[in-house]
Design a protein around this motif. Structure first.
Motif, short mmCIF file in Angstrom:
data_model
loop_
_atom_site.label_atom_id
_atom_site.label_comp_id
_atom_site.label_asym_id
_atom_site.label_seq_id
_atom_site.Cartn_x
_atom_site.Cartn_y
_atom_site.Cartn_z
N ASN A 185 -8.73 -9.45 1.55
CA ASN A 185 -9.74 -8.72 2.32
C ASN A 185 -9.17 -7.47 2.96
OD1 ASN A 185 -11.75 -10.56 1.70
ND2 ASN A 185 -11.55 -11.71 3.60
N ILE A 186 -7.97 -7.58 3.52
CA ILE A 186 -7.34 -6.42 4.16
C ILE A 186 -7.03 -5.35 3.12
CG2 ILE A 186 -5.34 -5.59 5.46
CD1 ILE A 186 -5.16 -8.41 6.71
N ASP A 187 -6.49 -5.77 1.99
CA ASP A 187 -6.14 -4.83 0.92
C ASP A 187 -7.38 -4.09 0.42
OD1 ASP A 187 -3.79 -4.06 -0.92
OD2 ASP A 187 -5.40 -4.49 -2.34
N ARG A 209 -10.59 0.81 0.30
CA ARG A 209 -11.95 1.38 0.25
C ARG A 209 -12.17 2.43 1.33
NH1 ARG A 209 -16.53 0.34 -2.30
NH2 ARG A 209 -18.54 0.73 -1.31
N HIS A 210 -11.62 2.21 2.51
CA HIS A 210 -11.98 3.06 3.65
C HIS A 210 -10.91 4.08 4.05
CE1 HIS A 210 -15.75 1.01 4.44
NE2 HIS A 210 -15.12 -0.13 4.30
N SER A 211 -9.77 4.10 3.38
CA SER A 211 -8.75 5.09 3.72
C SER A 211 -9.01 6.42 3.03
CB SER A 211 -7.36 4.57 3.33
OG SER A 211 -7.27 4.32 1.94
N LEU A 212 -10.04 6.47 2.19
CA LEU A 212 -10.46 7.72 1.56
C LEU A 212 -11.93 7.96 1.88
CD1 LEU A 212 -8.86 7.32 -1.99
CD2 LEU A 212 -8.10 8.82 -0.16
N PHE A 240 0.82 -1.20 0.00
CA PHE A 240 0.00 0.00 0.00
C PHE A 240 0.85 1.25 0.00
CE2 PHE A 240 -4.28 1.52 0.45
CZ PHE A 240 -4.16 2.78 1.01
N ASN A 241 1.99 1.19 0.68
CA ASN A 241 2.81 2.39 0.82
C ASN A 241 4.02 2.43 -0.11
OD1 ASN A 241 1.36 3.84 2.74
ND2 ASN A 241 2.15 2.60 4.41
#
Length: 268
Positions: free
Chosen positions: A164-166, A171-174, A103-104
């Motif tokens: 699922n984590i990805d 979806r929810h970090s924005l 992700f980073n």
């Protein structure tokens, strides 16, 4: 090590190297893909050193006190916090680490990283009154996203697999609907929204018409909640966003205006 094009052509072919210079990242002799993790940071010398130094550090911060957890979730507009009763062990935690790294990998290069942390004691989860549901009694791993917009805390209600984590963090970090605002916190979130892949839907509204503004925000939020929604949604007060009005060619005579902007093709 650097692989010269002619002397090490087999190495280049084995790892999908097609241009030079190319940087590939391996951790403990392994990578998330067979070709290695692609470097996606700055290309100038100081930036490369800084980016690789960050990548060499831990992808996930271990939090061991209530004060550490409290500070962690209050520092940034968005953070991810995992509860893993076995600590840094088990398949769920390994999946969490992979997501944090992936992700980073790109976001750190442009200053848009989201920090990932973890606790092994449920009592260390901060802001318990805001948690959507209690921690599972069976001690199952749980992932939360703490945000400074919309719902304060969102919990992942699915098994802690890598996919699922990805999907959950993506979806929810924005925000479902971001505010076109000039506040420092809003600017950080907006930058991530506009850097995210996919088209953007921007609603420019006269905020003095409160009923119309509320209706448009609710409509956009309803669309954004659909799991198949690919676009990112933004709403802003036309009178406070002259630059956006000019960029999109919108005049006050045509408010409210809805603009579809595709950053990848620069179409609007």
């Amino acid at each position: 090590p650097r692989a010269a094009n002619q002397a090490n052509s087999k190495i280049a072919a084995d790892f999908g190297v097609k241009a030079f210079p190319t940087i590939k990242i391996f951790r403990n002799g392994e990578a998330d893909t067979e070709d290695g993790e692609d470097y996606a940071g700055p290309r100038h010398a100081d930036g490369i050193v800084e980016h690789l130094t960050k990548l060499a550090g831990p992808s996930v911060t271990s939090l061991t006190t209530k004060q550490e957890s409290k500070t962690f979730v209050e520092k940034d507009p968005v953070v991810v916090l995992g509860y893993f009763p076995r600590g840094g062990d088990g398949d769920a935690f390994e999946a969490y680490l992979k997501v944090a790294r992936r992700f980073n990998a790109y976001a750190r290069g442009i200053g848009l990283e989201v920090n990932f942390g973890h606790v092994s004691d449920p009592d260390l989860l901060p802001e318990k009154n805001d948690l959507p549901t209690p921690v599972d009694d069976d001690g199952a791993p749980t992932v939360y996203v703490y945000r400074k917009f919309e719902e304060r805390v969102v919990r992942m209600d699915a098994p802690a697999t890598e996919k699922n984590i990805d999907d959950f963090v993506e979806r929810h970090s924005l925000p479902r609907v971001a505010e076109l605002d000039k506040e420092p916190t809003a600017r950080s979130v907006l930058r991530r929204v506009f850097e995210a892949p996919g088209p953007k839907v921007i609603a420019l509204v006269d905020y003095e018409d409160e009923e119309e503004t509320k209706g448009i925000k609710l409509a956009l939020d309803d669309i954004a909640r659909r799991r198949d929604a690919r676009a990112k949604f933004v709403v802003g007060d036309a009178k406070k966003n002259d630059v956006a009005m000019k960029f999109f060619g919108v005049t006050h005579d045509f408010l409210p205006a809805l603009v579809l902007h595709d950053r990848d093709s620069e179409k609007k």
